[in-house]
Design a protein around this motif. Sequence first.
Motif, short mmCIF file in Angstrom:
data_model
loop_
_atom_site.label_atom_id
_atom_site.label_comp_id
_atom_site.label_asym_id
_atom_site.label_seq_id
_atom_site.Cartn_x
_atom_site.Cartn_y
_atom_site.Cartn_z
N TRP A 6 14.33 -4.05 -14.56
CA TRP A 6 13.41 -3.53 -13.55
C TRP A 6 12.50 -2.47 -14.14
O TRP A 6 12.93 -1.59 -14.88
CB TRP A 6 14.22 -2.93 -12.40
CG TRP A 6 13.44 -2.72 -11.14
CD1 TRP A 6 12.95 -1.55 -10.66
CD2 TRP A 6 13.08 -3.72 -10.17
NE1 TRP A 6 12.31 -1.74 -9.47
CE2 TRP A 6 12.37 -3.06 -9.14
CE3 TRP A 6 13.29 -5.09 -10.09
CZ2 TRP A 6 11.87 -3.74 -8.02
CZ3 TRP A 6 12.79 -5.77 -8.98
CH2 TRP A 6 12.10 -5.10 -7.97
N THR A 7 11.22 -2.55 -13.80
CA THR A 7 10.22 -1.61 -14.31
C THR A 7 9.50 -0.94 -13.14
O THR A 7 9.56 -1.42 -11.99
CB THR A 7 9.18 -2.33 -15.17
OG1 THR A 7 8.42 -3.23 -14.33
CG2 THR A 7 9.85 -3.12 -16.30
N PRO A 8 8.77 0.15 -13.39
CA PRO A 8 7.95 0.75 -12.33
C PRO A 8 6.94 -0.23 -11.76
O PRO A 8 6.63 -0.17 -10.56
CB PRO A 8 7.25 1.91 -13.05
CG PRO A 8 8.19 2.28 -14.17
CD PRO A 8 8.78 0.97 -14.62
N GLU A 9 6.45 -1.14 -12.58
CA GLU A 9 5.52 -2.15 -12.11
C GLU A 9 6.20 -3.11 -11.12
O GLU A 9 5.59 -3.53 -10.13
CB GLU A 9 4.94 -2.94 -13.28
CG GLU A 9 4.00 -2.15 -14.18
CD GLU A 9 4.71 -1.16 -15.08
OE1 GLU A 9 4.05 -0.19 -15.54
OE2 GLU A 9 5.93 -1.34 -15.34
N GLN A 11 8.70 -2.32 -9.19
CA GLN A 11 8.89 -1.56 -7.96
C GLN A 11 7.60 -1.51 -7.15
O GLN A 11 7.60 -1.70 -5.93
CB GLN A 11 9.36 -0.13 -8.29
CG GLN A 11 9.71 0.71 -7.07
CD GLN A 11 10.98 0.27 -6.38
OE1 GLN A 11 11.88 -0.26 -7.01
NE2 GLN A 11 11.06 0.48 -5.08
N GLU A 12 6.49 -1.29 -7.83
CA GLU A 12 5.20 -1.24 -7.15
C GLU A 12 4.85 -2.59 -6.52
O GLU A 12 4.38 -2.66 -5.38
CB GLU A 12 4.11 -0.83 -8.14
CG GLU A 12 2.73 -0.68 -7.50
CD GLU A 12 1.66 -0.25 -8.50
OE1 GLU A 12 0.50 -0.14 -8.09
OE2 GLU A 12 2.00 -0.03 -9.68
N ALA A 13 5.11 -3.67 -7.27
CA ALA A 13 4.83 -5.02 -6.75
C ALA A 13 5.68 -5.32 -5.52
O ALA A 13 5.20 -5.92 -4.54
CB ALA A 13 5.07 -6.05 -7.84
N LEU A 14 6.96 -4.91 -5.55
CA LEU A 14 7.84 -5.14 -4.41
C LEU A 14 7.36 -4.37 -3.19
O LEU A 14 7.35 -4.89 -2.07
CB LEU A 14 9.27 -4.73 -4.77
CG LEU A 14 10.29 -4.84 -3.64
CD1 LEU A 14 10.44 -6.30 -3.19
CD2 LEU A 14 11.65 -4.30 -4.08
N GLU A 15 6.98 -3.13 -3.39
CA GLU A 15 6.51 -2.32 -2.27
C GLU A 15 5.26 -2.92 -1.64
O GLU A 15 5.10 -2.92 -0.41
CB GLU A 15 6.25 -0.89 -2.75
CG GLU A 15 7.54 -0.14 -3.07
CD GLU A 15 7.30 1.20 -3.73
OE1 GLU A 15 6.12 1.56 -3.93
OE2 GLU A 15 8.30 1.90 -4.04
N LYS A 16 4.36 -3.47 -2.47
CA LYS A 16 3.16 -4.11 -1.94
C LYS A 16 3.53 -5.37 -1.17
O LYS A 16 2.93 -5.68 -0.13
CB LYS A 16 2.20 -4.44 -3.07
CG LYS A 16 1.51 -3.22 -3.67
CD LYS A 16 0.55 -3.61 -4.77
CE LYS A 16 -0.16 -2.39 -5.33
NZ LYS A 16 -1.10 -2.74 -6.44
N GLU A 17 4.52 -6.11 -1.69
CA GLU A 17 4.98 -7.32 -1.00
C GLU A 17 5.56 -6.98 0.36
O GLU A 17 5.31 -7.68 1.35
CB GLU A 17 6.01 -8.04 -1.86
CG GLU A 17 6.46 -9.38 -1.30
CD GLU A 17 7.42 -10.10 -2.21
OE1 GLU A 17 7.83 -11.23 -1.87
OE2 GLU A 17 7.79 -9.55 -3.28
#
Length: 223
Positions: A6-9, A11-17
């Motif tokens: 898991w990367t910060p990217e 996490q960001e993609a999941l939050e946007k989803e």
Amino acid sequence: MKRDHWTPEDQEALEKEMERVNLVCGIDEVGRGPIAGPVLACAIIMPSGEPIPGVKDSKKLTEKRRESLYDRILSQCLAWGIGMRDERAIDQMNIRQATLAAMKDALEGLRDREGKPVVPDLVLVDAEKVKTSLPQRSIIKGDDRVYAISCASIIAKVTRDRMMVQYGKEFPEYGFESHKGYGTKKHYEAIEKYGLLPIHRMSFIHREGLFKHAGCQEKEDRP
């Protein structure tokens, strides 16, 4: 064990989803490791907005803190469901399949406060995939990374712990209220002295070789 990349990217993609949908369901389980009692899963949908302070993986919280968060989570959630497989199902199916079945039941059992079924737009599961046609994501360490999964972990843990406390009252010699069915030294000593109960997972006990020990005779089924 699944590798965690898991990367910060990520996490960001999941939050946007999650922002693109209305209803996000988090699913987690508790009770894979014990030698007695059920495996239990919770599916829960929390409202968007400010999360409840202090919510995180249930394993990182004290029992008192979990109990206080339990009431707050259930008072705020939009829908929730519980799934469970008992010790006999675990022995028949194996623990992973029993866990997945409990998770599926929890998801399909999602109900709102009026008891009406709720179908989420996105399902997020802690390190597993549930049999469903709904869009889903398996999140390694999801109980730490996803608020809804953290909430599910707390509800599942408190619900199962309360069941084990009741078993402690029914079978006071075994100390279920303290070890919650896990294989502690005192638990094994109780099995040696008083024998096996119907709520013990026989496949787990066999694996530990306890049937070779004197005094470990299976007790009769409860009425």
